[in-house]
Enzyme design. Structure first.
Site, PDB file in Angstrom:
ATOM      1  N   ARG A 112     -10.398   3.357 -14.383  1.00  0.00           N
ATOM      2  CA  ARG A 112     -10.852   4.526 -14.885  1.00  0.00           C
ATOM      3  C   ARG A 112     -10.234   5.792 -14.465  1.00  0.00           C
ATOM      4  O   ARG A 112     -10.107   6.755 -15.217  1.00  0.00           O
ATOM      5  CB  ARG A 112     -12.367   4.851 -13.950  1.00  0.00           C
ATOM      6  CG  ARG A 112     -13.411   4.055 -14.596  1.00  0.00           C
ATOM      7  CD  ARG A 112     -14.565   3.734 -13.577  1.00  0.00           C
ATOM      8  NE  ARG A 112     -13.935   2.464 -12.914  1.00  0.00           N
ATOM      9  CZ  ARG A 112     -14.120   1.282 -13.302  1.00  0.00           C
ATOM     10  NH1 ARG A 112     -14.731   1.035 -14.338  1.00  0.00           N
ATOM     11  NH2 ARG A 112     -13.272   0.447 -12.551  1.00  0.00           N
ATOM     12  N   THR A 113      -9.884   5.865 -13.317  1.00  0.00           N
ATOM     13  CA  THR A 113      -8.869   7.149 -12.823  1.00  0.00           C
ATOM     14  C   THR A 113      -7.777   7.431 -13.719  1.00  0.00           C
ATOM     15  O   THR A 113      -7.776   8.529 -14.148  1.00  0.00           O
ATOM     16  CB  THR A 113      -8.535   6.991 -11.332  1.00  0.00           C
ATOM     17  OG1 THR A 113      -9.670   6.796 -10.514  1.00  0.00           O
ATOM     18  CG2 THR A 113      -7.883   8.435 -10.863  1.00  0.00           C
ATOM     19  N   LYS A 163      12.795  -1.274  -6.397  1.00  0.00           N
ATOM     20  CA  LYS A 163      14.143  -1.154  -5.937  1.00  0.00           C
ATOM     21  C   LYS A 163      14.235  -0.650  -4.778  1.00  0.00           C
ATOM     22  O   LYS A 163      15.269  -0.442  -4.104  1.00  0.00           O
ATOM     23  CB  LYS A 163      15.000  -0.585  -6.909  1.00  0.00           C
ATOM     24  CG  LYS A 163      15.081  -1.042  -8.330  1.00  0.00           C
ATOM     25  CD  LYS A 163      16.005  -0.019  -9.020  1.00  0.00           C
ATOM     26  CE  LYS A 163      16.134  -0.453 -10.663  1.00  0.00           C
ATOM     27  NZ  LYS A 163      16.600   0.621 -11.481  1.00  0.00           N
ATOM     28  N   ARG A 176      -1.657   7.562  -7.242  1.00  0.00           N
ATOM     29  CA  ARG A 176      -2.539   6.516  -6.318  1.00  0.00           C
ATOM     30  C   ARG A 176      -1.430   5.686  -5.597  1.00  0.00           C
ATOM     31  O   ARG A 176      -0.545   5.051  -6.302  1.00  0.00           O
ATOM     32  CB  ARG A 176      -3.316   5.704  -7.497  1.00  0.00           C
ATOM     33  CG  ARG A 176      -4.036   4.499  -6.733  1.00  0.00           C
ATOM     34  CD  ARG A 176      -5.023   3.919  -7.512  1.00  0.00           C
ATOM     35  NE  ARG A 176      -6.273   4.660  -7.864  1.00  0.00           N
ATOM     36  CZ  ARG A 176      -7.351   4.412  -8.335  1.00  0.00           C
ATOM     37  NH1 ARG A 176      -7.354   3.066  -8.698  1.00  0.00           N
ATOM     38  NH2 ARG A 176      -8.288   4.954  -8.372  1.00  0.00           N
ATOM     39  N   HIS A 229     -10.482  10.212  -2.212  1.00  0.00           N
ATOM     40  CA  HIS A 229     -10.448  10.131  -3.800  1.00  0.00           C
ATOM     41  C   HIS A 229     -11.080  11.261  -4.191  1.00  0.00           C
ATOM     42  O   HIS A 229     -12.101  11.227  -4.822  1.00  0.00           O
ATOM     43  CB  HIS A 229     -11.010   8.591  -4.144  1.00  0.00           C
ATOM     44  CG  HIS A 229     -10.910   8.423  -5.577  1.00  0.00           C
ATOM     45  ND1 HIS A 229     -10.202   9.217  -6.653  1.00  0.00           N
ATOM     46  CD2 HIS A 229     -10.700   7.201  -6.042  1.00  0.00           C
ATOM     47  CE1 HIS A 229     -10.043   8.676  -7.741  1.00  0.00           C
ATOM     48  NE2 HIS A 229     -10.420   7.424  -7.401  1.00  0.00           N
TER      49      HIS A 229
HETATM   50  C1  NCD Z   1     -12.303   3.350  -6.942  1.00  0.00           C
HETATM   51  C2  NCD Z   1     -11.251   3.528  -5.985  1.00  0.00           C
HETATM   52  O1  NCD Z   1      -9.891   2.989  -6.823  1.00  0.00           O
HETATM   53  O2  NCD Z   1     -11.104   3.842  -5.031  1.00  0.00           O
HETATM   54  N1  NCD Z   1     -12.346   3.316  -8.068  1.00  0.00           N
HETATM   55  C3  NCD Z   1     -12.410   4.374  -9.197  1.00  0.00           C
HETATM   56  O3  NCD Z   1     -11.279   5.067  -9.010  1.00  0.00           O
HETATM   57  N2  NCD Z   1     -13.512   4.617  -9.585  1.00  0.00           N
HETATM   58  C4  NCD Z   1     -13.423   2.384  -6.251  1.00  0.00           C
HETATM   59  C5  NCD Z   1     -13.086   0.987  -5.874  1.00  0.00           C
HETATM   60  O4  NCD Z   1     -11.744   0.692  -6.203  1.00  0.00           O
HETATM   61  O5  NCD Z   1     -13.759   0.371  -5.132  1.00  0.00           O
END
Ligand code: NCD
Length: 486
Positions: A73-74, A102, A123, A151
């Site tokens: 999703r993100t 590396k 991320r 997040h």
């Molecule tokens: C979440 C995350 O990556 O923290 N997912 C997201 O971005 N919607 C939730 C999760 O992984 O549980």
């Protein structure tokens, strides 16, 4: 170390979104206004929560997604948002195929990719990684999830979903279920909820309560209302302990005949239940007893109008049988990722007439806290083993830096990256070569006096570094006793 480029005072600022507390409440509302205008203008006629068309808002801009952890999703909603804005994207979605494999540091990667793109979404599995990236990148960094820290853009989607449903995000009552300890979505979400006056009811899986530093911030900094269940079932007809906004340090148990039951029952109606999965990638146990949200759970009268939310992915903790229940909002919540992120991108790039997130307003008071820069040679380190400061590939690029936080008559050290607190430590004075257990020494407004101070994790560390116990220290004996008891 590079100059920090995001102080409120500096003229040329690069605006980053690492924590939800980097945005003021007004700025959050501004993101929602712009997201709403995209939905009105570009929404799919059949599905009102879906963006169906594009607009050439950012035709000359490039967004880079640098993902060191899995994502659906993100990353894809950020990329979809940029494409709907008429911009372009470049992506590194698999650390195994990037220079990270590396051994390249994050600090170097963001300096390189910052020259290829106008905005970075990151991320990373380490808490505080996005803050480190923001220190080095010369373009805005958006935190797409850093370890179990935060997040913030998921929170923007969550709040926007609540706003669409409940018309307002103020004074909501929200239950949060599951792995409250490891879920970064929860941490950003509860800070924001608290700032908008919500009452929060934690429903953690056993041993998965909110981390102590998050809980403390909620109560002491955000003066939040938290409802906790009574320890023993059947010990009282009411199952709640209230911490009120006016008296955040006092807890009052509703157990006596003076209880206003009607009020308590009204207060028990919940606006939203927010569910998260067990974050198994962050823990050594691969399975734990875990709450399941299903039709039976939602049958309780207090959930009769509750929106059911989940950041997704779900892996069994939220029954698919409730997908057709009109309280289930999680797929809309994921769909809102596009208009919300379109709004955020266009505001960070200064492409919305009359509105911008480019100038640094105030954030949410983090940058007003004094900063303690730990000398490299000795002293305390962040106590969170998953903090980016402990990542070997970043060791040349991070400093042990702490915000000095004054709460309840003591001083805490809050890691400037992962924001975990250290409340028990030893304070040493470099000029006089003594150490003390009195943390309030850091509360001085005299900058010179503060620069003479060093923090050590233990008395032993201070002694080994050549310091001796301060004689006749005010509060010394009591402070030492408290330190020893911890
Ligand atoms: C979440 C995350 O990556 O923290 N997912 C997201 O971005 N919607 C939730 C999760 O992984 O549980």
């Amino acid at each position: 170390m590079p100059e920090r480029n995001m102080t409120p005072q500096s003229k040329t600022v690069t605006r980053h979104l690492v924590s939800i507390n980097d945005l003021t409440n007004n700025e959050i509302e501004c993101v929602f206004e712009v997201a709403q205008s995209f939905l009105n203008e570009l929404g799919d006629r059949r599905l009102k929560y879906r963006i169906g068309r594009g607009k050439r808002v950012a035709p000359d801009s490039i967004l880079a997604t640098l993902f060191f952890e899995p994502s659906t999703r993100t990353r894809l909603s950020f990329e979809s948002a940029m494409l709907r804005l008429g911009g372009s994207i470049i992506t590194s979605a698999d650390p195994a195929t990037s220079s990270a494999a590396k051994g390249e540091s994050l600090a170097d990667s963001v300096r390189v990719v910052g020259n290829y793109a106008d905005l970075l979404v990151i991320r990373h599995p380490r808490d505080g990684a996005a803050r480190l990236a923001a220190e080095y990148a010369k373009v805005p960094v958006i935190n797409g999830g850093d370890g179990s820290h935060e997040h913030p853009t998921q929170t923007l989607c969550d709040l926007f979903t609540l706003r669409q449903k409940h018309k307002s995000i103020r004074n909501l009552k929200v239950a949060i279920s599951g792995d409250l300890k490891g879920s970064r979505t929860i941490h950003s979400f509860v800070y924001a909820l608290a700032r908008f006056g919500a009452t929060i009811e934690p429903l953690p899986a056993p041993g998965m309560e909110l981390p102590p530093h998050v809980d403390r911030r909620l109560r002491e900094e955000f003066r939040s209302k938290i409802v906790t269940r009574a320890a023993e079932e059947g010990e009282a007809p009411i199952d709640a302990l209230y911490v009120t906004a006016d008296e955040p340090h006092q807890q009052s148990l509703f157990s006596g005949p003076e209880i206003d039951y009607e009020r308590v029952m009204i207060e028990k109606k919940i606006d939203a239940v927010y569910v998260t999965r067990f974050q198994k990638e962050r823990w050594s146990e691969k399975e734990v007893p875990y709450p399941k949200i299903d039709a039976a759970f939602l049958r309780d009268a207090k959930y009769s109008e509750a929106s059911v939310m989940h950041p997704l992915p779900r892996v069994g903790e939220l029954d698919a049988a409730i997908d057709s229940d009109n309280r289930a909002l999680y797929f809309q919540q994921a769909a809102y990722g596009v208009p919300v992120r379109m709004a955020l991108i266009s505001l960070l790039l200064g492409l919305q007439p009359g509105k911008s997130l480019r100038s640094y307003e105030t954030g949410f008071h983090k940058d007003r806290l004094p900063l303690y820069n730990q000398p490299k040679s000795s002293g305390i380190r962040c106590g969170n083993p998953n903090c980016i400061v402990h990542e070997p590939s970043e060791s040349q690029y991070v400093r042990n830096r702490f915000h000095l936080v004054r709460v309840a008559g003591q001083c805490l050290l809050r890691c400037a990256y992962c924001e975990a607190d250290r409340d028990k430590f030893v304070t040493a004075n470099r000029r006089h070569m003594w150490y003390s257990f009195d943390t309030t020494l850091w509360s001085t407004d005299d900058e010179h006096a503060q620069k003479e101070l060093l923090a050590f994790a233990t008395e032993d560390d201070a002694r080994k570094a050549g310091f001796h116990l301060r004689k006749n220290a005010p509060h010394g004996a009591a402070a030492r006793k408290a330190h020893a008891a911890s």
